[in-house]
Design an enzyme around this catalytic site. Structure first.
Site, PDB file in Angstrom:
ATOM      1  N   MET A  37       0.852  -1.197   0.000  1.00 34.36           N
ATOM      2  CA  MET A  37       0.000   0.000   0.000  1.00 34.36           C
ATOM      3  C   MET A  37       0.882   1.239   0.000  1.00 34.36           C
ATOM      4  SD  MET A  37      -2.993  -1.166   2.697  1.00 34.36           S
ATOM      5  CE  MET A  37      -1.895  -1.997   3.867  1.00 34.36           C
ATOM      6  N   CYS A  59      -2.283  -1.839 -10.011  1.00 34.57           N
ATOM      7  CA  CYS A  59      -2.511  -0.442  -9.630  1.00 34.57           C
ATOM      8  C   CYS A  59      -3.204   0.302 -10.771  1.00 34.57           C
ATOM      9  CB  CYS A  59      -1.197   0.233  -9.287  1.00 34.57           C
ATOM     10  SG  CYS A  59      -1.399   1.957  -8.795  1.00 34.57           S
TER      11      CYS A  59
END
Length: 349
Positions: A18, A100
């Protein structure tokens, strides 16, 4: 190199990569709570490693291990070079980001948009795999618009697994590359867990890990009936003591004989040692703001840290903030069953 030599270790539970969150400081703190879960770095681009300060991006302490280095890029030779550097730094695995959805990542032609071109991803995996002796893995979505059917996902997994990827982590949502932010992409596209389960049935010899919407120990149990591993994202950051149950539940080890107070005393020692080396306290303490999820006093704890951690804070600020958290919660060993909600809940504090 043989796949047998490079077969990834089976981790029933991992913590997702993250951005801005899973840096070395957060990983150190969470490793105090879970000794066995696999951790991932934030995504690091090939450009940052090859043209930037690679030590800044790659350094980590062995106390954090096992850690997988997640790379972002689309050039096979550059990815292979970075994978080799990651291996030299001591990472347990190398992971390629194919999930992503951010605009910045799309401009660089990597992340989720690579799912449109499975052959290119396979070339990247093959080159990375040929240059390292540690496992190369992939984290992806179930698809992107235009490539979002189960058949598309099947072809993607087939292609990258044949190239050498032995663990595929699948976020059970498609990525919508136009019109949604990364945050919206984590919530708006519906979860399609059955697609991930189907992939495991179709590829029984692959390690298939599920990601997306997992928040509780019960959630983990339910998915592990159908896949090999479960990756936890935001819940790990918002409720890190969730992991106090993970080692005993899923890795078969005894619960830690530590209390939450013990954990925070160790964390305070870490803060002190890092600030002595020049690190800003706020870069570490920001990761601890969510440590007391829905516990009486949590709001005051967060307020004290937020108000004081940015300007020459007390060397014992973390311990001082604990005064607002009930002693019965802090001093109970991590392996002891949860305290009843009435003992700790107080939304007005």
């Amino acid at each position: 190199m043989s796949f047998e030599k490079k077969q990834p270790i089976l981790y029933p539970v991992s913590v997702a990569p993250m951005m801005d969150w899973t840096d070395r400081h957060f990983r150190f703190f969470l490793r105090l709570i879970t000794k066995h879960s696999l951790f991932y770095t934030e995504m690091v681009t090939t450009g940052a490693i090859l043209r930037g300060d690679k030590h800044r991006f790659l350094r980590f302490s062995q106390e954090e291990s096992p850690v997988s280095l997640q790379l972002g890029g689309d050039n096979p030779s550059q990815l292979a070079e970075c994978a080799k550097i990651g291996e030299e730094y001591g990472y347990s695995e190398i992971n390629l980001n194919v999930g992503c959805p951010s605009d910045k990542v799309q401009v660089g032609n990597f992340g989720a948009c690579l799912m449109k071109d499975p052959n290119k991803v396979a070339d990247c995996i093959s080159e990375m795999d040929s240059k390292t002796s540690i496992p190369v893995t992939v984290k992806c979505r179930i698809g992107v618009r235009g490539k979002e059917t189960l058949e598309d996902l099947y072809e993607f997994v087939r292609s990258v697994s044949q190239a050498g990827a032995r663990r595929i982590t699948i976020h059970a949502r498609i990525a919508i590359l136009e019109g949604l932010s990364p945050a919206q992409n984590r919530t708006i596209p519906p979860l399609r867990y059955d697609d991930v389960y189907s992939i495991k049935k179709s590829f029984p010899d692959l390690v298939i890990e599920l990601n997306g919407g997992v928040k509780t120990i019960s959630d983990i149990h339910s998915h592990l009936d159908k896949v090999d591993g479960v990756m936890i994202g935001r819940a790990a950051y918002e409720n890190p003591f969730l992991f106090s149950e993970v080692d005993s539940e899923f890795f078969g080890t005894e619960p830690l004989s530590l209390s939450r107070r013990d954990i925070f005393e160790l964390a305070q020692e870490y803060v002190s040692s890092q600030t002595a080396e020049g690190e800003k306290p706020s870069r570490i303490l920001k990761h601890l703001l969510g440590a007391f999820h829905e516990i009486r006093g949590a709001r005051s704890y967060r307020r004290i840290l937020t108000e004081k951690m940015y300007s020459n804070p007390s060397p014992k600020l973390l311990i001082e903030a604990l005064q607002f958290i009930p002693d019965e919660y802090l001093d109970r060993k991590l392996g002891i069953p949860k305290i009843e909600a009435k003992e700790v809940a107080n939304p007005v504090v």
